[in-house]
Design an enzyme around this catalytic site. Sequence first.
Site, PDB file in Angstrom:
ATOM      1  N   SER A 122     -45.681   9.549   2.019  1.00 20.45           N
ATOM      2  CA  SER A 122     -44.538  10.149   2.705  1.00 20.45           C
ATOM      3  C   SER A 122     -44.455   9.523   4.091  1.00 20.45           C
ATOM      4  O   SER A 122     -45.445   8.983   4.596  1.00 20.45           O
ATOM      5  CB  SER A 122     -44.733  11.664   2.815  1.00 20.45           C
ATOM      6  OG  SER A 122     -43.810  12.238   3.713  1.00 20.45           O
ATOM      7  N   TYR A 156     -50.200  19.011   4.773  1.00 20.18           N
ATOM      8  CA  TYR A 156     -49.453  18.050   3.965  1.00 20.18           C
ATOM      9  C   TYR A 156     -49.514  16.658   4.603  1.00 20.18           C
ATOM     10  O   TYR A 156     -49.766  15.663   3.918  1.00 20.18           O
ATOM     11  CB  TYR A 156     -48.006  18.511   3.825  1.00 20.18           C
ATOM     12  CG  TYR A 156     -47.105  17.533   3.108  1.00 20.18           C
ATOM     13  CD1 TYR A 156     -47.089  17.481   1.724  1.00 20.18           C
ATOM     14  CD2 TYR A 156     -46.259  16.680   3.816  1.00 20.18           C
ATOM     15  CE1 TYR A 156     -46.257  16.590   1.050  1.00 20.18           C
ATOM     16  CE2 TYR A 156     -45.432  15.790   3.163  1.00 20.18           C
ATOM     17  CZ  TYR A 156     -45.431  15.744   1.778  1.00 20.18           C
ATOM     18  OH  TYR A 156     -44.619  14.853   1.115  1.00 20.18           O
TER      19      TYR A 156
END
Length: 308
Positions: free
Chosen positions: A181, A194
Amino acid sequence: MVRAYGGVLVLADVLLLLLKILYYIGEGIYRLLVPVEEKSVAGEIVLVTGAGHGIGKELALKYASLGATVVCWDLNQQGNEETVNEIKQISATTKAYGYKCDVSKREEVFKVAEKVRVEVGNVTILINNAGIMPCRAFLDHTPEDIKRIFDINVLAHCWTVQAFLPSMIQKNYGHIVALSSMAGFLGVANVAPYCASKFAVRGLMEALNEEIRSLNKEKTLNINFTTIYPYMVDTGLCKKPRIRFPSIMALVSPKEAVVEIVKAQRRNIRELSIPACWLYINILLRCAPESCMRSIVDFLDSGLETES
């Protein structure tokens, strides 16, 4: 005399290194203008984790449309079966297989991987896509939340790679793709665990690439690694995105993301952000003073709000 000879060798190595650097810079510029031709994936056995929805589902459909045999893994059996059924409707020749698998559990990964090997064959393209992204302040995460994020977002990559990489090494053929990401490059508020997990995926893939490359530097290796860094994708994970300039920083659609992911894999691109410009922007910002980077981040004012 020996010392002088050693110095000459070092100088020669330095000159050779400089020539290589110049050559590869030139090659990089050339490839920006003339991209590498996309290799065929027809006949490949592609395994996609998290294939029951979102990017995973679109990836499975895309590879099937290109002639690959697709193996769909997901804990959500219903969603996974729906993906398999959609693939089989593409044409009479498309092949798809669905398996329920909790990728956070090593024993289950190895058990289902062996079943895939027997029933389908050796996986040649592994796409680690499955992931979760709870959005809340770090201190509001329970220990169980944090452990589960790492179990699914990081450790699952370790287990699937350990399950499928050996056959790739044996045959000197294969490709591993990991979904990281842009949060694997830049810390984002309200998704600290995350972010940490996606930074870990980035490090894992880079280290794996170097480890395989060092196995035999004289041998032409045909095992490739691709790490993808998407901006916020409209799959439902980003429940409360905050975007100040939606015209230039809108959520990426899953189909748009998949087109770029598949293209990167077929061209053996090691790292790609979606959109592609963010990777280069991040590199440039990292070269600037930290206060400059913070000012730009504050100006863009984009991120994720906590879930209610």
